[in-house]
Design a protein around this motif. Structure first.
Motif, PDB file in Angstrom:
ATOM      1  N   ALA A  81       0.820  -1.212   0.000  1.00 28.49           N
ATOM      2  CA  ALA A  81       0.000   0.000   0.000  1.00 28.49           C
ATOM      3  C   ALA A  81       0.856   1.266   0.000  1.00 28.49           C
ATOM      4  N   GLU A  82       2.168   1.117  -0.047  1.00 31.48           N
ATOM      5  CA  GLU A  82       3.070   2.279  -0.038  1.00 31.48           C
ATOM      6  C   GLU A  82       2.870   3.081  -1.330  1.00 31.48           C
ATOM      7  N   PRO A  83       2.605   4.384  -1.219  1.00 28.28           N
ATOM      8  CA  PRO A  83       2.402   5.181  -2.439  1.00 28.28           C
ATOM      9  C   PRO A  83       3.663   5.207  -3.296  1.00 28.28           C
ATOM     10  N   PRO A  84       3.537   5.094  -4.608  1.00 27.35           N
ATOM     11  CA  PRO A  84       4.711   5.098  -5.478  1.00 27.35           C
ATOM     12  C   PRO A  84       5.494   6.406  -5.395  1.00 27.35           C
ATOM     13  N   ARG A  85       6.797   6.295  -5.480  1.00 26.50           N
ATOM     14  CA  ARG A  85       7.685   7.469  -5.529  1.00 26.50           C
ATOM     15  C   ARG A  85       8.127   7.778  -6.943  1.00 26.50           C
ATOM     16  N   ALA A  86       7.798   6.904  -7.859  1.00 27.84           N
ATOM     17  CA  ALA A  86       8.076   7.137  -9.276  1.00 27.84           C
ATOM     18  C   ALA A  86       7.062   6.339 -10.072  1.00 27.84           C
ATOM     19  N   ARG A  87       6.764   6.817 -11.251  1.00 26.37           N
ATOM     20  CA  ARG A  87       5.818   6.144 -12.146  1.00 26.37           C
ATOM     21  C   ARG A  87       6.426   6.157 -13.535  1.00 26.37           C
ATOM     22  N   ILE A  88       6.663   4.969 -14.090  1.00 29.89           N
ATOM     23  CA  ILE A  88       7.358   4.891 -15.365  1.00 29.89           C
ATOM     24  C   ILE A  88       6.587   3.997 -16.329  1.00 29.89           C
ATOM     25  N   LYS A  89       7.022   4.009 -17.581  1.00 30.18           N
ATOM     26  CA  LYS A  89       6.475   3.128 -18.595  1.00 30.18           C
ATOM     27  C   LYS A  89       7.424   1.952 -18.792  1.00 30.18           C
ATOM     28  N   SER A  90       6.888   0.839 -19.284  1.00 28.61           N
ATOM     29  CA  SER A  90       7.724  -0.300 -19.621  1.00 28.61           C
ATOM     30  C   SER A  90       8.771   0.116 -20.635  1.00 28.61           C
ATOM     31  N   GLY A  91      10.014  -0.251 -20.380  1.00 28.18           N
ATOM     32  CA  GLY A  91      11.129   0.116 -21.253  1.00 28.18           C
ATOM     33  C   GLY A  91      11.883   1.337 -20.806  1.00 28.18           C
ATOM     34  N   ASP A  92      11.354   2.041 -19.806  1.00 19.81           N
ATOM     35  CA  ASP A  92      12.062   3.218 -19.292  1.00 19.81           C
ATOM     36  C   ASP A  92      13.257   2.804 -18.431  1.00 19.81           C
ATOM     37  N   THR A  93      14.134   3.750 -18.207  1.00 21.61           N
ATOM     38  CA  THR A  93      15.305   3.566 -17.352  1.00 21.61           C
ATOM     39  C   THR A  93      15.155   4.421 -16.103  1.00 21.61           C
ATOM     40  N   VAL A  94      15.469   3.840 -14.966  1.00 21.51           N
ATOM     41  CA  VAL A  94      15.466   4.562 -13.696  1.00 21.51           C
ATOM     42  C   VAL A  94      16.911   4.674 -13.207  1.00 21.51           C
ATOM     43  N   VAL A  95      17.305   5.869 -12.855  1.00 15.53           N
ATOM     44  CA  VAL A  95      18.598   6.104 -12.225  1.00 15.53           C
ATOM     45  C   VAL A  95      18.300   6.533 -10.795  1.00 15.53           C
ATOM     46  N   MET A  96      18.542   5.631  -9.841  1.00 13.23           N
ATOM     47  CA  MET A  96      18.178   5.922  -8.459  1.00 13.23           C
ATOM     48  C   MET A  96      19.393   5.972  -7.555  1.00 13.23           C
ATOM     49  N   GLU A  97      19.207   6.610  -6.424  1.00 15.44           N
ATOM     50  CA  GLU A  97      20.168   6.579  -5.330  1.00 15.44           C
ATOM     51  C   GLU A  97      19.645   5.635  -4.254  1.00 15.44           C
ATOM     52  N   THR A  98      20.545   5.136  -3.433  1.00 15.14           N
ATOM     53  CA  THR A  98      20.138   4.399  -2.239  1.00 15.14           C
ATOM     54  C   THR A  98      20.887   4.950  -1.029  1.00 15.14           C
ATOM     55  N   MET A  99      20.399   4.603   0.149  1.00 13.93           N
ATOM     56  CA  MET A  99      20.979   5.084   1.400  1.00 13.93           C
ATOM     57  C   MET A  99      21.764   3.987   2.101  1.00 13.93           C
TER      58      MET A  99
END
Length: 453
Positions: free
Chosen positions: A80-98
């Motif tokens: 139930a956690e609200p999304p922090r990003a919304r993408i389309k299939s085939g997209d690229t995500v560049v994320m950071e982690t802690m």
């Protein structure tokens, strides 16, 4: 959304998808500075987006997702956690982690501070996870294909064990003293110094990469499962792809528990726990593809997985998953698939300290000579210990303890340091598996010991 922003951002406003979440300090700071100048549109699209209440940046099929108090959670998965990003299939995500515990374990953190963070927050995992990412079109029964394009860790990390009342790690009763070791990662040379004269290769991978479970409610990030999560499979490095079954609409993908290096078993509890400045992933939806458990693909191998609270059952599951996959892949009988696994499969222990224990088997894509038997004595490249028992967990315990004690003696390390080194660099290979005779082979690379000028 203003037309001048649609090219850069593909996100609902913060108030629409982060119900009750506070703005990150970084976003507030940037927004304050922008508002202090004037109310005219900025030449920087990301500033305009911040003014209008958007998080992250979407440009040309690439979504930039920072790790901050808004986008990361500590120790829980919840579908139930609200999304922090919304993408389309085939997209690229560049994320950071802690780093662990929402960046509270940093260079110089004492073992007392680390222990307190675990004791004061029971039930939750120690991991910080960034996400979740909603992938449009992903539905239950689909598969999420996640290719890891690039990983850039921070320049530091830490390894710790927590015995005592917590009873964590493979041998909490034999190594009763807690310890933390902090590391500087020499990313130019691709190594980190364990002790003077001992260098561990830096080989970063996400310890956690997983989707939302089907079940509602909060679940600790510690145990892995069909959703992926805390698999701690050290082969999931840059250039590999993981296939994850989807259980909820949008899949909801997280990553965290970012590792700079890890040995098979992760025996003292942790790897070199780090954080990623960049985790670059291309994410696709494969429609209506049955997959009961995650699977990994490298440029040269397929990797099947088997996980269970009982290591014996994890090995049995690995065998079942592998035989089924090989049979489907090569269109051969189950008997022939079993023979292929026996001849070519390189099966290893992923981890044994996450409540649910993990195994994996590497299967070469191209035909070649049969794998040589696992060594039973030292080789030119490795120190070797082995153990055979009717119970595979006992065999793992015996073989790894023999290695820890042997390295301490041969290389004049403290037993506690040898325990940590095994957690960060040891191989644990699954050998002959027969009723009453299950063998584990532990290997420690001699190349860890380097000559100093």
């Amino acid at each position: 959304m203003n037309s001048d922003l649609t090219h850069y951002f593909y996100m609902p406003k913060r108030r629409d998808f982060l119900i009750g979440s506070a703005a990150s300090a970084a976003a507030v700071s940037m927004l304050s500075k922008a508002n202090a100048q004037d109310n005219q549109p900025s030449k920087r699209p990301e500033i305009n987006a911040l003014r209008q209440g958007y998080v992250g940046q979407y440009q040309g099929g690439v979504y930039l997702l920072p790790a901050n108090d808004e986008t990361a959670q500590w120790g829980w998965f919840n579908n139930a956690e609200p999304p922090r990003a919304r993408i389309k299939s085939g997209d690229t995500v560049v994320m950071e982690t802690m780093m662990a515990s929402l960046n509270q374990i940093l260079p110089g953190s004492s073992i007392e501070q680390i222990t307190k963070l675990r004791v004061d927050y029971p039930g939750r995992g120690p991991h910080s996870v960034t996400g979740p990412i909603f992938v449009e079109g992903a539905m239950p029964g689909d598969v999420l294909k996640v290719r890891i394009n690039r990983i850039v860790p921070r320049s530091y990390g830490a390894n710790w064990n927590l015995p005592g009342n917590l009873k964590l790690g493979q041998f909490p009763d034999k190594f009763t003293e807690a310890q933390v070791k902090h590391f500087y990662l020499d990313l130019g040379r691709g190594v980190t110094e364990f002790l003077p004269g001992i260098e561990i290769p830096v080989r970063p991978f996400p310890g956690i990469l997983g989707v939302a479970r089907a079940e509602s409610g909060q679940y600790s990030t510690v145990p892995p499962g069909a959703h992926g999560g805390n698999l701690d499979c050290r082969e999931l490095v840059q250039g590999t792809t993981i296939y994850l079954p989807v259980f909820v609409e949008g899949a909801l993908l997280w990553s965290g528990d970012s590792h700079a290096a890890q040995g098979n078993g992760e025996v003292n509890l942790t790897a070199i726990e780090s954080a990623f400045s960049e985790l670059n992933m291309t994410i696709e939806v494969i429609k209506k593809t049955p997959l009961s458990f995650p699977r990994i693909e490298t440029p040269t191998h397929w990797i099947t997985l088997g996980y269970d609270r009982d290591l014996n059952k994890a090995v049995d599951m690995l065998n079942e998953q592998t035989v089924k996959f090989v049979s489907d892949w090569k269109r051969i009988s189950s008997k022939e698939a079993q023979q292929f696994m026996n001849n070519y499969g390189d099966c290893q222990v992923a981890e044994i300290v996450n409540q649910v224990k993990g195994t994996y088997c590497m299967l070469p894509k191209k035909a070649g000579p049969k794998r040589a038997p696992n060594p039973t004595q030292d080789t030119r490249d490795s120190y070797v210990t082995t153990a055979t028992n009717a119970d595979v967990q006992t065999a793992m315990n015996l073989a790894s303890m023999q290695m820890i004690e042997r390295i301490a003696r041969l290389r004049k390390l403290s037993r506690l340091d040898s325990y940590a080194l095994a957690s960060l660099a040891m191989d644990a290979r699954i050998g002959r598996i027969e009723p009453g005779a299950k063998t584990i082979h532990c290997l420690m690379p001699r190349s860890l010991w380097v000559k100093k000028a």
